[in-house]
Design a protein around this motif. Structure first.
Motif, PDB file in Angstrom:
ATOM      1  N   LYS A 606      32.862   9.069 -22.814  1.00 19.81           N
ATOM      2  CA  LYS A 606      31.416   9.160 -23.022  1.00 19.81           C
ATOM      3  C   LYS A 606      30.700   9.793 -21.838  1.00 19.81           C
ATOM      4  N   ASN A 607      31.440  10.121 -20.780  1.00 19.76           N
ATOM      5  CA  ASN A 607      30.841  10.840 -19.660  1.00 19.76           C
ATOM      6  C   ASN A 607      30.585  12.294 -20.044  1.00 19.76           C
ATOM      7  N   PHE A 608      29.828  12.976 -19.214  1.00 15.60           N
ATOM      8  CA  PHE A 608      29.604  14.418 -19.362  1.00 15.60           C
ATOM      9  C   PHE A 608      30.446  15.149 -18.323  1.00 15.60           C
ATOM     10  N   PHE A 609      30.914  16.335 -18.699  1.00 11.85           N
ATOM     11  CA  PHE A 609      31.694  17.172 -17.799  1.00 11.85           C
ATOM     12  C   PHE A 609      31.144  18.591 -17.857  1.00 11.85           C
ATOM     13  N   ILE A 610      31.384  19.352 -16.780  1.00 16.32           N
ATOM     14  CA  ILE A 610      30.854  20.708 -16.727  1.00 16.32           C
ATOM     15  C   ILE A 610      31.851  21.603 -15.979  1.00 16.32           C
ATOM     16  N   GLY A 611      31.856  22.880 -16.370  1.00 17.29           N
ATOM     17  CA  GLY A 611      32.782  23.843 -15.795  1.00 17.29           C
ATOM     18  C   GLY A 611      33.843  24.235 -16.798  1.00 17.29           C
ATOM     19  N   GLY A 612      34.256  25.517 -16.766  1.00 24.25           N
ATOM     20  CA  GLY A 612      35.302  25.978 -17.652  1.00 24.25           C
ATOM     21  C   GLY A 612      34.893  27.156 -18.506  1.00 24.25           C
ATOM     22  N   PRO A 613      35.791  27.649 -19.383  1.00 20.59           N
ATOM     23  CA  PRO A 613      35.571  28.893 -20.131  1.00 20.59           C
ATOM     24  C   PRO A 613      34.343  28.887 -21.038  1.00 20.59           C
ATOM     25  N   SER A 614      33.894  27.725 -21.510  1.00 16.27           N
ATOM     26  CA  SER A 614      32.724  27.659 -22.380  1.00 16.27           C
ATOM     27  C   SER A 614      31.571  26.938 -21.713  1.00 16.27           C
ATOM     28  N   VAL A 616      30.147  26.402 -17.281  1.00 15.28           N
ATOM     29  CA  VAL A 616      29.850  27.205 -16.091  1.00 15.28           C
ATOM     30  C   VAL A 616      31.170  27.834 -15.653  1.00 15.28           C
ATOM     31  N   ARG A 617      31.334  29.115 -15.944  1.00  9.81           N
ATOM     32  CA  ARG A 617      32.633  29.770 -15.887  1.00  9.81           C
ATOM     33  C   ARG A 617      33.156  30.067 -14.488  1.00  9.81           C
ATOM     34  N   ALA A 618      32.322  29.921 -13.474  1.00 13.19           N
ATOM     35  CA  ALA A 618      32.783  30.169 -12.111  1.00 13.19           C
ATOM     36  C   ALA A 618      33.521  28.970 -11.526  1.00 13.19           C
ATOM     37  N   TRP A 619      33.552  27.860 -12.260  1.00 15.86           N
ATOM     38  CA  TRP A 619      34.279  26.665 -11.826  1.00 15.86           C
ATOM     39  C   TRP A 619      35.399  26.367 -12.824  1.00 15.86           C
ATOM     40  N   LYS A 620      36.431  25.710 -12.369  1.00 18.51           N
ATOM     41  CA  LYS A 620      37.526  25.319 -13.246  1.00 18.51           C
ATOM     42  C   LYS A 620      37.051  24.252 -14.227  1.00 18.51           C
ATOM     43  N   PRO A 621      37.746  24.104 -15.364  1.00 18.10           N
ATOM     44  CA  PRO A 621      37.301  23.151 -16.385  1.00 18.10           C
ATOM     45  C   PRO A 621      37.108  21.739 -15.840  1.00 18.10           C
ATOM     46  N   ARG A 622      35.907  21.205 -16.052  1.00 10.99           N
ATOM     47  CA  ARG A 622      35.570  19.814 -15.718  1.00 10.99           C
ATOM     48  C   ARG A 622      35.664  19.532 -14.221  1.00 10.99           C
ATOM     49  N   ARG A 623      35.496  20.538 -13.388  1.00 16.05           N
ATOM     50  CA  ARG A 623      35.677  20.331 -11.946  1.00 16.05           C
ATOM     51  C   ARG A 623      34.383  20.490 -11.152  1.00 16.05           C
ATOM     52  N   LEU A 624      33.274  20.777 -11.782  1.00 23.11           N
ATOM     53  CA  LEU A 624      32.014  20.955 -11.067  1.00 23.11           C
ATOM     54  C   LEU A 624      31.295  19.619 -10.934  1.00 23.11           C
ATOM     55  N   GLY A 625      30.722  19.372  -9.736  1.00 24.03           N
ATOM     56  CA  GLY A 625      29.928  18.184  -9.501  1.00 24.03           C
ATOM     57  C   GLY A 625      30.788  16.993  -9.130  1.00 24.03           C
ATOM     58  N   PRO A 626      30.225  15.783  -9.301  1.00 21.58           N
ATOM     59  CA  PRO A 626      28.811  15.513  -9.606  1.00 21.58           C
ATOM     60  C   PRO A 626      27.935  15.701  -8.378  1.00 21.58           C
ATOM     61  N   GLY A 627      26.730  16.217  -8.589  1.00 19.45           N
ATOM     62  CA  GLY A 627      25.800  16.459  -7.504  1.00 19.45           C
ATOM     63  C   GLY A 627      26.379  17.409  -6.480  1.00 19.45           C
ATOM     64  N   SER A 628      26.294  17.005  -5.213  1.00 15.97           N
ATOM     65  CA  SER A 628      26.840  17.821  -4.122  1.00 15.97           C
ATOM     66  C   SER A 628      28.154  17.250  -3.607  1.00 15.97           C
ATOM     67  N   TYR A 629      28.816  16.451  -4.427  1.00 12.21           N
ATOM     68  CA  TYR A 629      30.069  15.809  -4.031  1.00 12.21           C
ATOM     69  C   TYR A 629      31.136  16.854  -3.722  1.00 12.21           C
ATOM     70  N   VAL A 630      31.895  16.625  -2.635  1.00 12.22           N
ATOM     71  CA  VAL A 630      32.980  17.510  -2.236  1.00 12.22           C
ATOM     72  C   VAL A 630      34.296  16.827  -2.595  1.00 12.22           C
ATOM     73  N   GLU A 637      39.311  15.644 -12.417  1.00  3.71           N
ATOM     74  CA  GLU A 637      38.109  15.860 -13.228  1.00  3.71           C
ATOM     75  C   GLU A 637      36.930  15.109 -12.614  1.00  3.71           C
ATOM     76  N   GLN A 638      35.723  15.673 -12.808  1.00  2.00           N
ATOM     77  CA  GLN A 638      34.527  15.097 -12.198  1.00  2.00           C
ATOM     78  C   GLN A 638      33.540  14.686 -13.285  1.00  2.00           C
ATOM     79  N   PRO A 639      33.559  13.419 -13.697  1.00  2.00           N
ATOM     80  CA  PRO A 639      32.627  12.959 -14.733  1.00  2.00           C
ATOM     81  C   PRO A 639      31.253  12.658 -14.166  1.00  2.00           C
ATOM     82  N   GLY A 640      30.258  12.687 -15.050  1.00  2.00           N
ATOM     83  CA  GLY A 640      28.894  12.338 -14.678  1.00  2.00           C
ATOM     84  C   GLY A 640      28.169  11.721 -15.853  1.00  2.00           C
ATOM     85  N   SER A 641      27.073  11.041 -15.587  1.00 10.41           N
ATOM     86  CA  SER A 641      26.301  10.396 -16.650  1.00 10.41           C
ATOM     87  C   SER A 641      25.004  11.133 -16.955  1.00 10.41           C
TER      88      SER A 641
END
Length: 755
Positions: A606-614, A616-630, A637-641
């Motif tokens: 039920k989390n949200f994920f971002i990044g990948g071919p469909s 934000v394509r400049a990031w690997k699938p589900r690897r962007l975020g959350p926030g400014s986390y490194v 994978e990087q889940p967010g609410s």
């Protein structure tokens, strides 16, 4: 192929031009050498050439018109002698012959096109320049002032009751808009829409032929401001006048039902079918409601064909509906496979359907899929193994909404209704774990219009369990989950015994179907979900019978949450020839876990994920975020609410290549965040005051290879703004590289458009 043709053409042309036979050739009669258009301001040259056949081509060519004429005559000579032509076939389009009739015809066609598009006083002049039978023609266009609708229209209708309906339509539903430019195409559509409107009001025999729309030049003799005069009836064929203004009411429908072999069906479901007709006896006829009724019947999946005709010999319309039943049983099976890192993975899919199982209009679906497909390992991603996956689902479907009558009444008019109840079971066997999911669901679906779809689910129960074998691989995987847990990632919850229940609602507006064809249109979707609502009625917020059922020796996770998501997409065709498209996407969502028994965590799915071919394509699938986390690893994978995501893409044609090769430029932006409650890293939390500083931005270029039946996509994307970097180092476009580094190019391969 096209380039080879051009090269061959040039080589042949040079040879011919140096040839004595060609050098002595004279064009026998006047031919068009060039067509020019001047003076046009509001209608483009491209539009004129598209819509006026005589000026479709400018006839500006790479080589002289004399060469095309010479080759054209030579080709005709070979055709007459039945000699198979070879390369000369490339020159089948010689410059057209010129004469006065051609000139007059094209002047009239250009003038007509201008008049049909609101330039009633347009004038077309022509200049002709001829040298050695090569004619250059210039059409000089005086567009004049365009004419606009005023909506100060008048009406003449013989029947006073019909006049009220027409007057209401003109005021509320007319396609004519004040200060819209006069176009004959709009007037034609106005007739069709008015006719359709009246056929929904009971006028069965009404047709566009009954509508006369004329320009009223009394109010403005300059014709700059156009008032219209509606006259009904205005039949050219007076034999059609008889019933155009007669209101028809519906009689009792009659059904003719045949079994799959053409014989009369046994025990035909007449009563159940009558409930699917959206018009009752004595209602006024409506073409839309009857089309919806036929769709209701067709969507039951009980009939191969559905057709209707009306008996108009009596005082009412009596629908006669003819139906041919589908077979009671259907079975299909598909054997396929995939290859991952050179390792084949077979799968088998079976589907079994039983119609008319419990009632005359229900159907039962049973499907299975078993696969032994190759996948990479969780810990060692270079290790590849075949893993067993089994999916089983069964559902029973009824063509009506089983809801209280009071609630159904509040829904208003609808069609395509269905109630589904089903169960599913998933099993995954990997070296790291064995995972099962038992799902029980119920849902209602219906339509309010051709474009509006609704889904409401009262029950969606999921019982998940994981068993870990006593192996070194499994122990390493459990240690990996514990490591992620310590870093704030809740992937471990997906593998704990869990009970997830929810009720949900979804609305979709869609005026185009997903396809590889570029079109105008928009899609809007919104979803609401409440998880664990019934747990609020239990003091412990847990169901003891679920714990006893799993009997796993571990604490069972019960979740309570609220979730909202929306998705808006807009597609706009661009260019004079409408060959390119601007596509826009905006997605958002928020999920709130209010159960402190799980430290305010959501079920992983039920989390949200971002990044990948469909995404934000400049990031690997589900690897962007959350926030400014490194993140310390790109494997996690990087889940967010909370989710905000947007993309804009310009799509355009490039060249044909065994299909059509298209291109695209795009910009993607967005991120995910966590809520501030619970044990979350501050850098991952959403704060309204500065969330915009954590928006990631990527851009790139893509190729789309369109084969009509499917589209292969390759996107190259690079980061522009990386929110994980320090404040003064977020701009990373200048660090783009094909060889790794801080901002490597991401290659995304997919099937179909990204959105």
């Amino acid at each position: 192929m096209k380039n080879q043709s051009i090269i061959g053409f040039i080589i042949l042309s040079i040879g011919l031009i140096s040839c004595g036979q060609y050098h002595s050739f004279e064009i026998p009669s006047p031919v068009i050498n060039q067509i020019n258009l001047t003076g046009n301001r509001q209608i483009s040259k491209a539009e004129l050439r598209t819509n006026v056949m005589g000026v479709k081509n400018s006839y500006r060519r790479l080589l002289p018109a004399k060469l095309y004429t010479y080759l054209g005559i030579k080709r005709k000579r070979k055709d007459s002698l039945e000699i198979k032509p070879s390369f000369i076939q490339f020159f089948k389009s010689p410059n057209p012959s010129y004469n006065l009739a051609w000139l007059t015809t094209n002047k009239v066609q250009i003038e007509r096109y201008y008049r049909e598009n609101g330039f009633l006083k347009a004038k077309i002049k022509s200049n002709v320049d001829s040298i050695a039978n090569l004619v250059n023609v210039t059409f000089e266009i005086e567009e004049g002032e365009p004419s606009y609708f005023t909506k100060e229209d008048s009406l003449s209708v013989d029947n006073p009751i019909l006049a009220e309906h027409v007057n209401s339509y003109i005021k509320e539903n007319s396609l004519i808009r004040p200060m819209g430019r006069l176009k004959l195409e709009v007037l034609k559509k106005e007739k069709e829409q008015l006719s359709h409107h009246l056929r929904n009001e009971g006028y069965y025999y009404f047709s566009p032929d009954a509508v006369g729309i004329r320009i009223n030049d009394v109010k403005d003799s300059t014709l700059r401001r156009i008032s219209l005069y509606y006259k009904i009836p205005e039949f050219k064929n007076h034999t059609l006048i008889a019933n155009y203004d007669r209101l028809y009411r519906i009689g009792v429908p009659e059904f003719s039902i045949s079994d799959p072999f053409g014989n009369p069906a046994e025990h035909p479901p007449l009563k159940s079918l009558s409930k699917l007709i959206n018009l009752q006896e004595d209602d006024l006829y409506s073409v839309d409601l009857f089309n919806q009724s036929l769709k209701n019947i067709y969507l039951t999946d009980q009939f191969k064909t559905v057709s209707i005709r009306f008996d108009t010999t009596r005082t009412r319309l009596f629908p006669k509906i003819e139906l041919f039943q589908n077979e009671k049983y259907n079975f299909s099976s598909e054997l396929g496979g995939s290859i991952f890192r050179g390792i084949p993975g077979p799968f088998l899919t079976n589907s079994f359907k039983v119609r008319r199982l419990f009632s005359s209009l229900d159907y039962f679906d049973f499907s299975t899929r078993i696969g032994y497909e190759a996948q990479s390992g969780f810990i060692n991603t270079t290790d590849t193994r075949n893993n067993l996956e089994l999916n089983v689902s069964a559902s029973i479907n009824f063509p009506s909404l089983y809801l209280p009558k009071a609630l159904i009444g509040k829904l208003g008019s609808y069609y395509g209704a269905k109630t589904s109840v089903g169960v599913g079971f998933d099993f995954i066997n990997r070296p790291e774990y064995q995972r099962t999911n038992l799902n029980l669901f119920q849902r209602y679906t219906w339509q309010k219009s051709e474009y509006s779809f609704f889904t409401f689910s009262l029950i969606n129960l999921n019982l998940l369990n994981t068993i870990y074998p006593e192996t070194a691989t499994s122990d390493s995987f459990k240690a990996y989950l514990d490591e992620l847990k310590g870093k704030g990632n809740n992937l471990y919850r997906s593998f704990n015994p869990s009970f997830v229940s929810s009720l949900s609602f979804q609305y979709i507006y869609r005026d185009l179907l997903p396809s590889n064809e570029l079109k105008n249109g928009k899609i809007f979707q919104i979803g609401l979900e409440s998880g664990g609502s019934t747990l609020n009625l239990v003091p412990s917020h847990k169901f003891s019978f679920v714990t006893d059922l799993l009997n796993s020796g571990q604490d069972i996770q019960f979740y309570r949450f609220l979730r909202l998501n929306f998705d808006y997409r807009k597609y706009k065709m661009l260019g004079r020839n409408q060959k390119s498209q601007l596509a826009f996407k905006l997605i958002g969502g928020v999920a709130y876990a209010y159960g402190d028994e799980n430290d305010y965590q959501l079920p992983y799915e039920k989390n949200f994920f971002i990044g990948g071919p469909s995404s934000v394509r400049a990031w690997k699938p589900r690897r962007l975020g959350p926030g400014s986390y490194v993140s310390s690893s790109s494997l996690v994978e990087q889940p967010g609410s909370i989710l905000i995501e947007s993309s804009i893409e310009y799509r355009f044609r490039l060249f044909p290549l065994f299909g059509q090769m298209n291109g695209a430029f795009f910009v993607d932006a967005g991120n995910v965040w966590n809520m501030t409650q619970g044990n979350t890293d501050p850098s991952t939390q959403f704060h309204l005051s500065d969330f915009y500083n954590q928006i990631a931005v990527g851009t790139g270029f893509g190729l789309r290879w369109d084969f009509d039946f499917f589209l292969l996509r390759l996107d190259l994307a690079t980061k522009v703004i990386n929110p994980a970097n320090p404040v003064n180092q977020k701009w990373v476009l200048s660090q783009t590289s094909f060889e790794g580094g801080q901002n490597p190019i991401e290659f995304n391969i997919g099937i179909g458009y990204p959105f």
